[in-house]
Write a protein that holds these residues in place. Structure first.
Motif, short mmCIF file in Angstrom:
data_model
loop_
_atom_site.label_atom_id
_atom_site.label_comp_id
_atom_site.label_asym_id
_atom_site.label_seq_id
_atom_site.Cartn_x
_atom_site.Cartn_y
_atom_site.Cartn_z
N ILE A 33 0.86 -1.17 0.00
CA ILE A 33 0.00 0.00 0.00
C ILE A 33 0.91 1.23 0.00
O ILE A 33 1.78 1.36 0.87
CB ILE A 33 -0.91 0.04 1.25
CG1 ILE A 33 -1.77 -1.22 1.34
CG2 ILE A 33 -1.74 1.31 1.29
CD1 ILE A 33 -2.81 -1.36 0.27
N VAL A 34 0.72 2.14 -0.96
CA VAL A 34 1.52 3.36 -1.05
C VAL A 34 0.57 4.55 -0.92
O VAL A 34 -0.33 4.72 -1.74
CB VAL A 34 2.32 3.43 -2.37
CG1 VAL A 34 3.11 4.73 -2.44
CG2 VAL A 34 3.24 2.22 -2.50
N ILE A 35 0.79 5.34 0.13
CA ILE A 35 -0.01 6.53 0.40
C ILE A 35 0.88 7.74 0.20
O ILE A 35 1.98 7.79 0.76
CB ILE A 35 -0.58 6.51 1.84
CG1 ILE A 35 -1.53 5.31 2.00
CG2 ILE A 35 -1.27 7.82 2.17
CD1 ILE A 35 -1.97 5.07 3.43
N ASN A 50 5.14 13.36 1.38
CA ASN A 50 5.27 12.17 2.22
C ASN A 50 4.84 10.96 1.41
O ASN A 50 3.76 10.96 0.82
CB ASN A 50 4.37 12.29 3.45
CG ASN A 50 4.86 13.36 4.39
OD1 ASN A 50 5.73 13.11 5.20
ND2 ASN A 50 4.31 14.56 4.27
N ILE A 51 5.69 9.94 1.39
CA ILE A 51 5.37 8.69 0.72
C ILE A 51 5.45 7.60 1.78
O ILE A 51 6.53 7.30 2.29
CB ILE A 51 6.35 8.40 -0.44
CG1 ILE A 51 6.34 9.55 -1.43
CG2 ILE A 51 5.99 7.07 -1.11
CD1 ILE A 51 7.49 9.53 -2.42
N LEU A 52 4.30 7.06 2.13
CA LEU A 52 4.18 6.06 3.18
C LEU A 52 3.91 4.72 2.51
O LEU A 52 2.91 4.57 1.80
CB LEU A 52 3.04 6.44 4.11
CG LEU A 52 2.80 5.60 5.32
CD1 LEU A 52 3.92 5.84 6.34
CD2 LEU A 52 1.47 5.96 5.95
N ILE A 58 6.07 -3.99 7.90
CA ILE A 58 7.13 -2.99 7.75
C ILE A 58 6.53 -1.75 7.09
O ILE A 58 5.84 -1.84 6.07
CB ILE A 58 8.30 -3.52 6.91
CG1 ILE A 58 8.92 -4.74 7.58
CG2 ILE A 58 9.34 -2.43 6.68
CD1 ILE A 58 9.95 -5.46 6.74
N VAL A 59 6.77 -0.60 7.70
CA VAL A 59 6.28 0.67 7.16
C VAL A 59 7.48 1.56 6.90
O VAL A 59 8.36 1.70 7.76
CB VAL A 59 5.31 1.35 8.15
CG1 VAL A 59 4.90 2.73 7.65
CG2 VAL A 59 4.08 0.48 8.36
N THR A 60 7.52 2.18 5.74
CA THR A 60 8.58 3.12 5.39
C THR A 60 7.94 4.47 5.11
O THR A 60 6.95 4.54 4.38
CB THR A 60 9.36 2.65 4.14
OG1 THR A 60 9.86 1.33 4.38
CG2 THR A 60 10.52 3.57 3.84
N LEU A 61 8.48 5.51 5.72
CA LEU A 61 8.02 6.87 5.48
C LEU A 61 9.16 7.66 4.88
O LEU A 61 10.21 7.80 5.50
CB LEU A 61 7.55 7.53 6.78
CG LEU A 61 7.14 9.00 6.67
CD1 LEU A 61 5.99 9.19 5.69
CD2 LEU A 61 6.78 9.56 8.04
#
Length: 135
Positions: A33-35, A50-52, A58-61
């Motif tokens: 999922i890319v927010i 911001n690309i979350l 695992i979450v990358t910001l």
């Protein structure tokens, strides 16, 4: 396919609480999922993208613009980050306590609980709640 979303973001730390409501986009790419959304910090003339990315637990910001950083959140693990500001770089250690994400028919819910460590003696506990709802 990219979808427009309403975002409600609440952050809590020892410094206080912050609430932000904005619009963004949500897209599923290779099972992730890319927010994406923008924010502008008080006193800063440059917007920050911001690309979350939520990939399982695992979450990358990634932040690009007024500040630049890539932060990785993985339950029970620590990751280094360099927070680049107009005043210069700051080294951080991100200690993730927990990551919770849920995808449902209305969108995505995310909760991160983590500590930001500026030095071994100076750390701050943080909590981030994000709700992404399809328009």
């Amino acid at each position: 396919m990219e979808k427009i979303i309403d975002l409600s973001i609440t952050g809590a730390s020892e410094a206080g609480n912050v609430e932000n409501k904005t619009k963004g986009t949500l897209e599923e790419i290779d099972g992730n999922i890319v927010i994406k959304y923008y924010e502008q910090f008080e006193g800063d003339s440059i917007r920050t993208e911001n690309i979350l990315t939520i990939s399982g637990n695992i979450v990358t910001l990634e932040k690009k613009g007024g500040v630049n950083v890539i932060m990785r959140f993985e339950s029970g693990k620590s990751h280094d980050a360099i927070y680049n500001t107009q005043a210069g770089p700051v080294s951080l250690l991100i200690k993730t306590i927990s990551v919770y994400s849920k995808t449902h028919e209305k969108g995505v819910d995310l909760e991160l609980i983590y500590k930001i460590c500026f030095s071994p003696q100076d750390e701050a506990e943080n909590k981030l709640n994000l709700k992404a709802v399809y328009n």
